[in-house]
Design an enzyme around this catalytic site. Structure first.
Site, PDB file in Angstrom:
ATOM      1  N   LYS A 225       0.962  -1.073  -0.051  1.00 18.35           N
ATOM      2  CA  LYS A 225      -0.076  -0.007  -0.156  1.00 18.35           C
ATOM      3  C   LYS A 225       0.930   1.368   0.019  1.00 18.35           C
ATOM      4  CE  LYS A 225      -3.840  -2.510   2.358  1.00 18.35           C
ATOM      5  NZ  LYS A 225      -4.310  -2.828   3.495  1.00 18.35           N
TER       6      LYS A 225
ATOM      7  N   GLN B 147      -4.484  -1.700   9.852  1.00 16.59           N
ATOM      8  CA  GLN B 147      -4.304  -3.103   9.287  1.00 16.59           C
ATOM      9  C   GLN B 147      -4.922  -3.888  10.135  1.00 16.59           C
ATOM     10  OE1 GLN B 147      -3.500  -3.447   6.051  1.00 16.59           O
ATOM     11  NE2 GLN B 147      -3.801  -5.627   6.132  1.00 16.59           N
TER      12      GLN B 147
ATOM     13  N   ASP C 198     -10.999   2.720   4.333  1.00 18.12           N
ATOM     14  CA  ASP C 198     -11.100   1.357   3.992  1.00 18.12           C
ATOM     15  C   ASP C 198     -12.498   1.063   4.134  1.00 18.12           C
ATOM     16  OD1 ASP C 198      -9.142  -0.612   4.005  1.00 18.12           O
ATOM     17  OD2 ASP C 198      -8.516  -0.440   6.260  1.00 18.12           O
TER      18      ASP C 198
HETATM   19  N1  GUN Z   1      -6.522  -6.939   6.497  1.00 17.80           N
HETATM   20  C1  GUN Z   1      -7.006  -7.796   5.483  1.00 17.80           C
HETATM   21  N2  GUN Z   1      -7.585  -6.799   4.450  1.00 17.80           N
HETATM   22  C2  GUN Z   1      -7.646  -5.720   5.069  1.00 17.80           C
HETATM   23  C3  GUN Z   1      -8.096  -4.457   4.411  1.00 17.80           C
HETATM   24  O1  GUN Z   1      -8.701  -4.299   3.271  1.00 17.80           O
HETATM   25  N3  GUN Z   1      -7.971  -3.340   5.202  1.00 17.80           N
HETATM   26  C4  GUN Z   1      -7.340  -3.424   6.618  1.00 17.80           C
HETATM   27  N4  GUN Z   1      -7.138  -2.552   7.313  1.00 17.80           N
HETATM   28  N5  GUN Z   1      -6.907  -4.635   6.941  1.00 17.80           N
HETATM   29  C5  GUN Z   1      -6.968  -5.469   6.167  1.00 17.80           C
END
Ligand code: GUN
Length: 294
Positions: free
Chosen positions: A53, A97, A120
């Site tokens: 990311k 995350q 998100d």
């Molecule tokens: N863990 C797995 N997928 C995601 C996501 O899309 N966002 C976040 N913050 N954590 C994750």
């Protein structure tokens, strides 16, 4: 043989579109989008995802901040960090995350994120706005699927869409998005899950089959209607001695045999997966331009 829905190429197209917009913003002297990510602990997969990311932000010209916190951090300290970022006017988007260590409540942390910065799309505010068909940050995976359907001009109106899996981050929002009044949408939706009876028979009636249950190669050709569009959200590592890495990736769909029968299908890897980062970047751009909450 089905059309292969290329998520890798599509996500690159979206990243290029966002990079073009960022270059315009720079020329106009506007606010450069800035994403902050909080990573708690040392989970290998989470480190890889967050790293990807941050790298993507750099590639398209966004600013990014990675906040790494020790696994032993208290819930209070993490909540305080979220509040600090909420209050920082330079940061447009914030993600925490997941998964978090067991002693920390995901609900409390999610609820602490300012909805205006929740790129998100996990907060109750954004889930509710999405369900109401209001401007919202839609979570990365459902939004990625919506973009793939759009960019491959897949007809959804009046079609029967069967979603397998009812998770908060994929199945449930996907069912809402496919049923809403708009495009993609206007589908007749059946949301199936672990208690569903006659799943195979229901799947066989799907014009669009969205599979997000997390079981390797669960969907086989006998479960698929000829000409169906199949979207595979699963991703699993299986040992493969012929690969340098020692493993290969497979989805929730038995790709080779289903691809023979479907009209279009997403591969694993290279389908839905790469779209999720593009979605997050898109939401961060919306946040910087104040397009969702105004
Ligand atoms: N863990 C797995 N997928 C995601 C996501 O899309 N966002 C976040 N913050 N954590 C994750």
């Amino acid at each position: 043989m089905a059309t292969i829905i290329d998520g890798k190429k599509t996500s690159q197209d979206i990243k290029n579109e966002i990079a073009t917009r960022v270059a315009e913003i720079k020329t106009e002297g506007g606010k450069i989008p800035h994403l902050a990510a909080i990573l708690v602990g040392n989970d290998g997969a989470s480190q890889t995802y967050v790293g990807a990311k941050v790298k993507a932000c750099h590639e398209i010209g966004f600013e990014s901040t990675l906040v790494r916190l020790d696994e032993t951090i208290s819930e209070e300290e993490l909540l305080a960090k979220v509040e600090e970022i909420n209050a920082n006017p330079d940061i447009d988007g914030l993600i925490v995350q997941l998964p978090l260590p067991k002693h920390i409540s995901v609900e409390k942390v999610t609820d602490k994120i300012k909805p205006e910065k929740d790129v998100d799309g996990f907060t109750p505010s954004n889930v509710g706005r999405m369900a109401l068909n209001w401007p919202a940050y839609v979570a990365a995976t459902p939004y990625g699927i919506v973009e793939l359907l759009k960019r491959y001009n897949i007809e959804t109106s009046g079609k029967h869409c069967v979603v397998i899996g009812r998770s908060h981050i994929v199945g449930s929002p996907m069912s809402i998005l496919m049923a809403r009044n708009g495009y993609p949408g206007n589908a007749t939706v059946t949301l199936t899950h672990s208690r569903t009876q006659n799943l195979k028979e229901i799947a066989q009636t799907a014009d669009i089959l969205i599979v997000a249950l997390g079981k390797p190669e669960f969907v086989t050709a006998d479960m698929v209607k000829p000409g169906a569009v199949v979207i595979d959200v699963g991703i699993h590592r299986v040992e493969d001695a012929s690969k340098k890495s020692g493993f290969r990736l497979i989805g929730d769909v038995k790709f080779d045999e289903v691809a023979e029968k479907a009209s279009a299908i997403t591969p694993v890897p290279g389908g839905v997966g790469p779209m999720t980062i593009a979605s997050l970047l898109y939401n961060t751009l919306l946040a910087a331009e104040k397009k969702v909450y105004g």
